[in-house]
Design a protein around this motif. Structure first.
Motif, PDB file in Angstrom:
ATOM      1  N   PHE A 146       0.806  -1.212   0.000  1.00  0.00           N
ATOM      2  CA  PHE A 146       0.000   0.000   0.000  1.00  0.00           C
ATOM      3  C   PHE A 146       0.845   1.272   0.000  1.00  0.00           C
ATOM      4  O   PHE A 146       0.367   2.333  -0.393  1.00  0.00           O
ATOM      5  CB  PHE A 146      -0.940   0.006   1.216  1.00  0.00           C
ATOM      6  CG  PHE A 146      -2.104  -0.926   1.088  1.00  0.00           C
ATOM      7  CD1 PHE A 146      -3.323  -0.473   0.611  1.00  0.00           C
ATOM      8  CD2 PHE A 146      -1.991  -2.260   1.425  1.00  0.00           C
ATOM      9  CE1 PHE A 146      -4.405  -1.334   0.485  1.00  0.00           C
ATOM     10  CE2 PHE A 146      -3.059  -3.131   1.302  1.00  0.00           C
ATOM     11  CZ  PHE A 146      -4.275  -2.675   0.829  1.00  0.00           C
ATOM     12  N   VAL A 147       2.092   1.173   0.449  1.00  0.00           N
ATOM     13  CA  VAL A 147       2.941   2.354   0.598  1.00  0.00           C
ATOM     14  C   VAL A 147       3.752   2.632  -0.656  1.00  0.00           C
ATOM     15  O   VAL A 147       3.887   3.779  -1.095  1.00  0.00           O
ATOM     16  CB  VAL A 147       3.891   2.183   1.802  1.00  0.00           C
ATOM     17  CG1 VAL A 147       4.895   3.322   1.872  1.00  0.00           C
ATOM     18  CG2 VAL A 147       3.091   2.098   3.085  1.00  0.00           C
ATOM     19  N   SER A 148       4.310   1.593  -1.252  1.00  0.00           N
ATOM     20  CA  SER A 148       5.267   1.765  -2.341  1.00  0.00           C
ATOM     21  C   SER A 148       4.581   2.204  -3.640  1.00  0.00           C
ATOM     22  O   SER A 148       3.440   1.835  -3.915  1.00  0.00           O
ATOM     23  CB  SER A 148       6.025   0.454  -2.574  1.00  0.00           C
ATOM     24  OG  SER A 148       6.897   0.576  -3.686  1.00  0.00           O
ATOM     25  N   ARG A 154       1.986  -1.281  -7.345  1.00  0.00           N
ATOM     26  CA  ARG A 154       0.826  -0.690  -8.027  1.00  0.00           C
ATOM     27  C   ARG A 154       0.009  -1.746  -8.757  1.00  0.00           C
ATOM     28  O   ARG A 154      -1.222  -1.659  -8.843  1.00  0.00           O
ATOM     29  CB  ARG A 154       1.283   0.396  -9.008  1.00  0.00           C
ATOM     30  CG  ARG A 154       1.917   1.608  -8.351  1.00  0.00           C
ATOM     31  CD  ARG A 154       1.938   2.800  -9.311  1.00  0.00           C
ATOM     32  NE  ARG A 154       2.508   2.450 -10.610  1.00  0.00           N
ATOM     33  CZ  ARG A 154       3.791   2.543 -10.929  1.00  0.00           C
ATOM     34  NH1 ARG A 154       4.654   2.974 -10.021  1.00  0.00           N
ATOM     35  NH2 ARG A 154       4.209   2.228 -12.144  1.00  0.00           N
ATOM     36  N   THR A 155       0.693  -2.763  -9.280  1.00  0.00           N
ATOM     37  CA  THR A 155       0.002  -3.818 -10.016  1.00  0.00           C
ATOM     38  C   THR A 155      -0.816  -4.708  -9.090  1.00  0.00           C
ATOM     39  O   THR A 155      -1.967  -5.066  -9.398  1.00  0.00           O
ATOM     40  CB  THR A 155       1.025  -4.676 -10.785  1.00  0.00           C
ATOM     41  OG1 THR A 155       1.759  -3.840 -11.686  1.00  0.00           O
ATOM     42  CG2 THR A 155       0.327  -5.782 -11.566  1.00  0.00           C
ATOM     43  N   ARG A 157      -1.815  -4.035  -5.936  1.00  0.00           N
ATOM     44  CA  ARG A 157      -2.672  -3.352  -4.963  1.00  0.00           C
ATOM     45  C   ARG A 157      -4.166  -3.539  -5.241  1.00  0.00           C
ATOM     46  O   ARG A 157      -4.927  -3.871  -4.317  1.00  0.00           O
ATOM     47  CB  ARG A 157      -2.300  -1.865  -4.916  1.00  0.00           C
ATOM     48  CG  ARG A 157      -2.911  -1.119  -3.727  1.00  0.00           C
ATOM     49  CD  ARG A 157      -2.409   0.313  -3.713  1.00  0.00           C
ATOM     50  NE  ARG A 157      -0.962   0.348  -3.565  1.00  0.00           N
ATOM     51  CZ  ARG A 157      -0.158   1.232  -4.170  1.00  0.00           C
ATOM     52  NH1 ARG A 157      -0.667   2.146  -4.981  1.00  0.00           N
ATOM     53  NH2 ARG A 157       1.135   1.206  -3.958  1.00  0.00           N
ATOM     54  N   PRO A 158      -4.649  -3.338  -6.480  1.00  0.00           N
ATOM     55  CA  PRO A 158      -6.097  -3.527  -6.708  1.00  0.00           C
ATOM     56  C   PRO A 158      -6.571  -4.936  -6.375  1.00  0.00           C
ATOM     57  O   PRO A 158      -7.666  -5.114  -5.826  1.00  0.00           O
ATOM     58  CB  PRO A 158      -6.257  -3.215  -8.203  1.00  0.00           C
ATOM     59  CG  PRO A 158      -5.086  -2.357  -8.544  1.00  0.00           C
ATOM     60  CD  PRO A 158      -3.959  -2.860  -7.694  1.00  0.00           C
ATOM     61  N   LEU A 159      -5.749  -5.943  -6.709  1.00  0.00           N
ATOM     62  CA  LEU A 159      -6.127  -7.319  -6.407  1.00  0.00           C
ATOM     63  C   LEU A 159      -6.184  -7.542  -4.901  1.00  0.00           C
ATOM     64  O   LEU A 159      -7.107  -8.189  -4.384  1.00  0.00           O
ATOM     65  CB  LEU A 159      -5.137  -8.288  -7.048  1.00  0.00           C
ATOM     66  CG  LEU A 159      -5.373  -9.780  -6.767  1.00  0.00           C
ATOM     67  CD1 LEU A 159      -6.748 -10.205  -7.270  1.00  0.00           C
ATOM     68  CD2 LEU A 159      -4.274 -10.619  -7.402  1.00  0.00           C
ATOM     69  N   ALA A 160      -5.198  -6.979  -4.181  1.00  0.00           N
ATOM     70  CA  ALA A 160      -5.189  -7.118  -2.721  1.00  0.00           C
ATOM     71  C   ALA A 160      -6.407  -6.439  -2.105  1.00  0.00           C
ATOM     72  O   ALA A 160      -7.033  -6.986  -1.182  1.00  0.00           O
ATOM     73  CB  ALA A 160      -3.908  -6.525  -2.149  1.00  0.00           C
ATOM     74  N   GLU A 161      -6.769  -5.270  -2.613  1.00  0.00           N
ATOM     75  CA  GLU A 161      -7.928  -4.556  -2.086  1.00  0.00           C
ATOM     76  C   GLU A 161      -9.211  -5.350  -2.311  1.00  0.00           C
ATOM     77  O   GLU A 161     -10.057  -5.461  -1.412  1.00  0.00           O
ATOM     78  CB  GLU A 161      -8.023  -3.174  -2.737  1.00  0.00           C
ATOM     79  CG  GLU A 161      -6.905  -2.218  -2.321  1.00  0.00           C
ATOM     80  CD  GLU A 161      -7.016  -0.871  -2.999  1.00  0.00           C
ATOM     81  OE1 GLU A 161      -7.932  -0.699  -3.850  1.00  0.00           O
ATOM     82  OE2 GLU A 161      -6.202   0.024  -2.694  1.00  0.00           O
ATOM     83  N   LEU A 162      -9.350  -5.904  -3.510  1.00  0.00           N
ATOM     84  CA  LEU A 162     -10.538  -6.705  -3.808  1.00  0.00           C
ATOM     85  C   LEU A 162     -10.614  -7.931  -2.917  1.00  0.00           C
ATOM     86  O   LEU A 162     -11.679  -8.266  -2.374  1.00  0.00           O
ATOM     87  CB  LEU A 162     -10.521  -7.125  -5.276  1.00  0.00           C
ATOM     88  CG  LEU A 162     -11.653  -8.054  -5.728  1.00  0.00           C
ATOM     89  CD1 LEU A 162     -13.003  -7.366  -5.564  1.00  0.00           C
ATOM     90  CD2 LEU A 162     -11.432  -8.489  -7.177  1.00  0.00           C
ATOM     91  N   THR A 163      -9.478  -8.591  -2.734  1.00  0.00           N
ATOM     92  CA  THR A 163      -9.452  -9.805  -1.907  1.00  0.00           C
ATOM     93  C   THR A 163      -9.775  -9.497  -0.457  1.00  0.00           C
ATOM     94  O   THR A 163     -10.550 -10.201   0.189  1.00  0.00           O
ATOM     95  CB  THR A 163      -8.076 -10.481  -2.014  1.00  0.00           C
ATOM     96  OG1 THR A 163      -7.772 -10.725  -3.395  1.00  0.00           O
ATOM     97  CG2 THR A 163      -8.059 -11.800  -1.257  1.00  0.00           C
TER      98      THR A 163
END
Length: 400
Positions: A146-148, A154-155, A157-163
């Motif tokens: 989330f920080v970097s 960046r690639t 992050r969206p998948l992590a947020e959805l999960t």
């Protein structure tokens, strides 16, 4: 991951001849899932001891390196596992989820307490599949993902947020955040529903171990206590030290910590050694006697890019030291600007040098801020309070 968790568990079972949990115990079983044994010992061991004293059965699943005996000596059941924080090999990661599923099915915990992003992601999925009744997740800061601004972060992050959105928002799950900024961010991004979030500010500071001590003599010593990562602001600290030395400021600057090779932001040992050879900073490496480090120093500095709630700053505050840190989530929870320290912008070595120079040159200000630090640590961040809040959360999850 070169060996499966199942292989580790099998070897452990052979060594013990039988599963120590087998029997008729009716105590609730809490299982901690933490990536590293050193992190468990430094941040969660007092909580686990308190849970044991409260009548729970407590197990710890973690990668064992040097602290296994410490964990077992505390009366906790140790389950070795291999969990690489850096691995992104898809097949290995899928196998890890499968291993965790088998672990939870085997151990049958009543509650799992999972710490940091990867254990939260993989462990929660495994716990759901295994039917674990209660899940407590602790995000100790939002971490590299989330920080970097690196491409890989960046690639993913969206998948992590959805999960996370799919995993965290269930009636049998609570997620602990360490600062209000992180909690509000997850709620605003609709990753976490507010009713399933809890704010518990850090892992607490041991006020018996970290006590106020008078400043030592000699030139002011400024220490940066952290893992040697670029996103801890180590580069900015070195640049500020170089600037102050060029201005003729009489002070010492020390980096206290080792590189974390599992973290993509790790600073190479060769770079740290080069800085030390240049005479700009000293590199002390990892220290286990941090109470002595804080007793030796005059100022504590952590120019981090983002934190959960940095334990090193809590310990510095309890030790009665003024703090210079960045005005970012986590750090600003501990430092009240102008009261117990100074806040500077992230990534600004010039502003950092100005703040450090002020405290180096004003011993009376250091003393006043240090006194205020100790009051803040005792009133807001004591270990006893963090343990009380966490045990209360366990009771809530158990419906008692």
């Amino acid at each position: 991951m070169t060996n499966s968790l199942g292989e580790n568990l099998q070897a452990r079972s052979v060594a013990h001849k039988a599963n120590p949990r087998e029997g008729t115990s009716t105590r609730k079983h809490i299982l901690f899932l933490v990536t590293e044994d050193w992190y468990f010992c430094s941040h969660r061991l007092p909580l686990a001891r308190a849970a044991l004293a409260a009548g729970y059965e407590v197990s710890v699943a973690t990668r064992v390196r040097e602290h296994g005996e410490v964990i077992e000596a505390a009366g906790l059941r140790l389950i070795p596992l291999k969990l690489s924080r850096r691995s992104r090999h898809l097949a290995r990661e899928a196998r890890l989820v499968s291993d965790l599923f088998r672990l939870y099915r085997r151990e049958k915990p009543d509650l799992v307490h999972q710490v940091a992003l990867k254990p939260v992601l993989y462990g929660t999925l495994a716990a759901r599949l295994a039917g674990v009744p209660a899940i407590v997740n602790a995000l100790a800061g939002l971490g590299f993902l989330f920080v970097s601004e690196r491409r890989i972060a960046r690639t993913l992050r969206p998948l992590a947020e959805l999960t996370l959105r799919r995993l965290l928002n269930h009636a049998n799950t609570r997620t602990i955040l360490q600062n209000t900024d992180d909690l509000h961010l997850l709620v605003e991004k609709r990753i976490l529903e507010a009713r399933y979030g809890r704010l518990i500010r850090g892992s607490g500071v041991d006020l018996e171990r970290f006590r106020v001590r008078p400043e030592p003599g000699g030139p002011p010593l400024v220490v940066l206590p952290a893992r040697m990562l670029w996103d801890k602001g180590v580069g900015e600290f070195v640049a500020a030290a170089r600037q102050l030395r060029s201005e003729g400021i009489c002070a010492r600057f020390a980096l206290v910590g080792d590189p974390d090779t599992e973290n993509p932001s790790a600073i190479a040992s060769a770079q740290l050694e080069e800085w030390q050879r240049s005479g700009v900073v000293e590199w002390w490496g990892h220290r286990t006697d941090m109470e002595c480090v804080f007793a030796e120093c005059h100022i504590v500095c952590l120019p981090s890019y983002r934190e959960g709630l940095p334990k090193a700053l809590l310990e510095a505050a309890a030790s009665g030291r003024p703090i210079v840190t960045t005005d970012v989530p986590g750090c600003r929870e501990i430092v009240h600007e102008g009261e117990n320290g100074l806040l500077v912008p992230k990534g600004n070595p010039v502003a950092l040098a100005v703040a450090l120079r002020r405290l180096i040159e004003e011993p009376d200000l250091r003393r006043r801020m240090g006194e205020r630090s100790s009051v803040i640590a005792a009133s807001e961040f004591s270990l006893d309070e963090v343990i009380r809040q966490t045990l209360a959360l366990y009771r809530e999850m158990f419906g008692s």
